[in-house]
Design an enzyme around this catalytic site. Sequence first.
Site, PDB file in Angstrom:
ATOM      1  N   GLU A   1      37.033  48.632  44.687  1.00  0.00           N
ATOM      2  CA  GLU A   1      36.155  49.700  44.194  1.00  0.00           C
ATOM      3  C   GLU A   1      34.757  49.660  44.808  1.00  0.00           C
ATOM      4  O   GLU A   1      33.748  49.648  44.108  1.00  0.00           O
ATOM      5  CB  GLU A   1      36.086  49.623  42.657  1.00  0.00           C
TER       6      GLU A   1
ATOM      7  N   ASN B   1      41.331  48.098  47.462  1.00  0.00           N
ATOM      8  CA  ASN B   1      41.887  48.671  46.229  1.00  0.00           C
ATOM      9  C   ASN B   1      40.847  49.557  45.545  1.00  0.00           C
ATOM     10  O   ASN B   1      39.703  49.138  45.346  1.00  0.00           O
ATOM     11  CB  ASN B   1      42.275  47.504  45.299  1.00  0.00           C
TER      12      ASN B   1
ATOM     13  N   HIS C   1      45.099  55.522  37.934  1.00  0.00           N
ATOM     14  CA  HIS C   1      44.798  55.660  36.498  1.00  0.00           C
ATOM     15  C   HIS C   1      44.685  57.156  36.203  1.00  0.00           C
ATOM     16  O   HIS C   1      43.643  57.773  36.464  1.00  0.00           O
ATOM     17  CB  HIS C   1      43.483  54.947  36.153  1.00  0.00           C
TER      18      HIS C   1
ATOM     19  N   GLU D   1      47.744  50.055  40.136  1.00  0.00           N
ATOM     20  CA  GLU D   1      47.311  49.882  38.736  1.00  0.00           C
ATOM     21  C   GLU D   1      47.713  51.075  37.874  1.00  0.00           C
ATOM     22  O   GLU D   1      46.958  51.505  36.995  1.00  0.00           O
ATOM     23  CB  GLU D   1      45.782  49.722  38.657  1.00  0.00           C
TER      24      GLU D   1
HETATM   25  O1  G3I Z   1      37.830  37.156  27.355  1.00  0.00           O
HETATM   26  C1  G3I Z   1      36.604  37.636  26.788  1.00  0.00           C
HETATM   27  C2  G3I Z   1      36.457  37.215  25.370  1.00  0.00           C
HETATM   28  O2  G3I Z   1      36.367  35.827  25.321  1.00  0.00           O
HETATM   29  C3  G3I Z   1      35.212  37.869  24.770  1.00  0.00           C
HETATM   30  O3  G3I Z   1      35.114  37.555  23.422  1.00  0.00           O
HETATM   31  C4  G3I Z   1      35.268  39.384  24.928  1.00  0.00           C
HETATM   32  C5  G3I Z   1      34.003  40.071  24.419  1.00  0.00           C
HETATM   33  O4  G3I Z   1      33.802  41.300  25.064  1.00  0.00           O
HETATM   34  O5  G3I Z   1      35.408  39.664  26.295  1.00  0.00           O
HETATM   35  C6  G3I Z   1      36.590  39.137  26.870  1.00  0.00           C
HETATM   36  O6  G3I Z   1      36.622  39.488  28.228  1.00  0.00           O
HETATM   37  C7  G3I Z   1      36.938  40.843  28.507  1.00  0.00           C
HETATM   38  C8  G3I Z   1      38.162  40.865  29.406  1.00  0.00           C
HETATM   39  O7  G3I Z   1      38.427  42.191  29.797  1.00  0.00           O
HETATM   40  C9  G3I Z   1      39.410  40.294  28.728  1.00  0.00           C
HETATM   41  O8  G3I Z   1      39.782  41.099  27.639  1.00  0.00           O
HETATM   42  C10 G3I Z   1      35.751  41.472  29.196  1.00  0.00           C
HETATM   43  O9  G3I Z   1      34.646  41.583  28.294  1.00  0.00           O
HETATM   44  C11 G3I Z   1      36.117  42.844  29.698  1.00  0.00           C
HETATM   45  O10 G3I Z   1      35.063  43.337  30.521  1.00  0.00           O
HETATM   46  C12 G3I Z   1      37.369  42.753  30.542  1.00  0.00           C
HETATM   47  O11 G3I Z   1      37.709  44.049  30.958  1.00  0.00           O
HETATM   48  C13 G3I Z   1      38.576  44.109  32.070  1.00  0.00           C
HETATM   49  C14 G3I Z   1      37.895  44.967  33.147  1.00  0.00           C
HETATM   50  O12 G3I Z   1      38.815  45.190  34.225  1.00  0.00           O
HETATM   51  C15 G3I Z   1      36.674  44.276  33.742  1.00  0.00           C
HETATM   52  O13 G3I Z   1      37.014  43.065  34.366  1.00  0.00           O
HETATM   53  C16 G3I Z   1      39.889  44.735  31.612  1.00  0.00           C
HETATM   54  O14 G3I Z   1      40.568  43.831  30.748  1.00  0.00           O
HETATM   55  C17 G3I Z   1      40.771  45.050  32.831  1.00  0.00           C
HETATM   56  O15 G3I Z   1      41.904  45.764  32.408  1.00  0.00           O
HETATM   57  C18 G3I Z   1      39.972  45.881  33.823  1.00  0.00           C
HETATM   58  O16 G3I Z   1      40.780  46.079  34.956  1.00  0.00           O
HETATM   59  C19 G3I Z   1      40.248  46.948  35.956  1.00  0.00           C
HETATM   60  C20 G3I Z   1      40.638  46.380  37.306  1.00  0.00           C
HETATM   61  O17 G3I Z   1      40.196  45.043  37.423  1.00  0.00           O
HETATM   62  C21 G3I Z   1      40.081  47.238  38.447  1.00  0.00           C
HETATM   63  N1  G3I Z   1      40.482  48.627  38.295  1.00  0.00           N
HETATM   64  C22 G3I Z   1      40.208  49.221  36.982  1.00  0.00           C
HETATM   65  C23 G3I Z   1      40.820  48.372  35.864  1.00  0.00           C
HETATM   66  C24 G3I Z   1      40.598  49.013  34.497  1.00  0.00           C
HETATM   67  O18 G3I Z   1      39.231  49.065  34.194  1.00  0.00           O
END
Ligand code: G3I
Length: 352
Positions: free
Chosen positions: A164, A205, A241, A270
């Site tokens: 991205e 990606n 998406h 994805e």
């Molecule tokens: O694991 C911590 C947890 O310990 C904490 O209490 C909580 C509080 O917010 O956060 C948790 O981490 C989160 C993590 O997901 C696991 O659930 C992060 O805040 C959150 O930012 C994270 O979001 C992920 C996001 O990417 C950013 O990395 C999403 O799960 C994930 O599905 C999303 O995936 C992205 C791809 O990498 C790139 N393309 C888009 C896609 C969807 O947004």
Amino acid sequence: MDRRGQSRRNFLKCSAAALAAGAGFTAPATALSHPHPLRKLADERNLRIGPAVAYNPLVNERSYYHTVRHEFNILTPENAMKWAGTHPQQNQYTFTQADAIFNFGVAHGLAIHGHNLCWQSANPSWLTNGHFSRDQLITILQDHINTVAGRYSGSIAAWDVVNEALNGSGNLASGVWHDGLGTDYVALAFQFAREADPNALLVYNDYSIETVNAKSNGLYNMVQDFQQNGIPIDGVGFQMHIDINGINYASFAQNLQRFADLGLALFISEMDVRMPLPATDAKLAAQANVYANILAAVLNQPACYAFQTWGFTDKYSWIPGSYPGYGAALIFDENYNPKPAYDALAAELMTG
Ligand code: G3I
């Protein structure tokens, strides 16, 4: 022993424990009720099909574990291999979650799609708040890619090297790498990735690049520029998406073809198909149709390497958190029952 040798030794040491952590489940009835799992049908079409996988449900829920094992032949760690997941402090790496997902996949014959080595999001605060110089950032990026991609070198099918990086106009967006290191950060990341893993497919990606548009035009120009200048790039991941209204399928096929003509491996990397809640039979049917249409285009394009979804059960999906009022975007429901979209993919693999 050099750094890569050391890291591979540590990797082997923790493999057994990580695998054992997830391998003790017995299979639930639901996960084994499909006599023709998608992975078997996909194997017959020489296609890889599979989801993003999250660490917590993988090690805690047997239905999750067995559905992935039974149904899919490729996985992407959803968050575990990101900078925030592997590099919590500048001089500290942690691979517990990444190794567990990696080892689970390898043990069950799934290809691994690494995600990702360079992104402006999901970064640790030491990096984003660090005020590093350009030269320092180059060293930091190279060390990270060497350590993370080097750890799995030889055993990983593909890496999302840069994630991205483009804005909607097809130009590089601002962010920690662009602003601190300069516009050549994308090329540098690909070069570092090739040095760290000479065998993995190196992928760019992104989202909203599925059809011919300003953003995909910008990417097309960037890939051509890389190829003319000897920057190693092997593939493009079209995230997909989308929602139940679908996309312009003719433009999608045309777009795939022009990237295929550059000699690239193509990934639907994805996919999910969100809908306004509540789900109804009509919306689920429309969703199934969208999944089937995208898979049909993939099966018609020999350069397509994999058809991948961002999760597989509606129990764990990023959609409700990011699109309030929307959800039910995946191919299994919250109880791990296959949805019409699952049946549509199976039918497409059998007859498409
Ligand atoms: O694991 C911590 C947890 O310990 C904490 O209490 C909580 C509080 O917010 O956060 C948790 O981490 C989160 C993590 O997901 C696991 O659930 C992060 O805040 C959150 O930012 C994270 O979001 C992920 C996001 O990417 C950013 O990395 C999403 O799960 C994930 O599905 C999303 O995936 C992205 C791809 O990498 C790139 N393309 C888009 C896609 C969807 O947004």
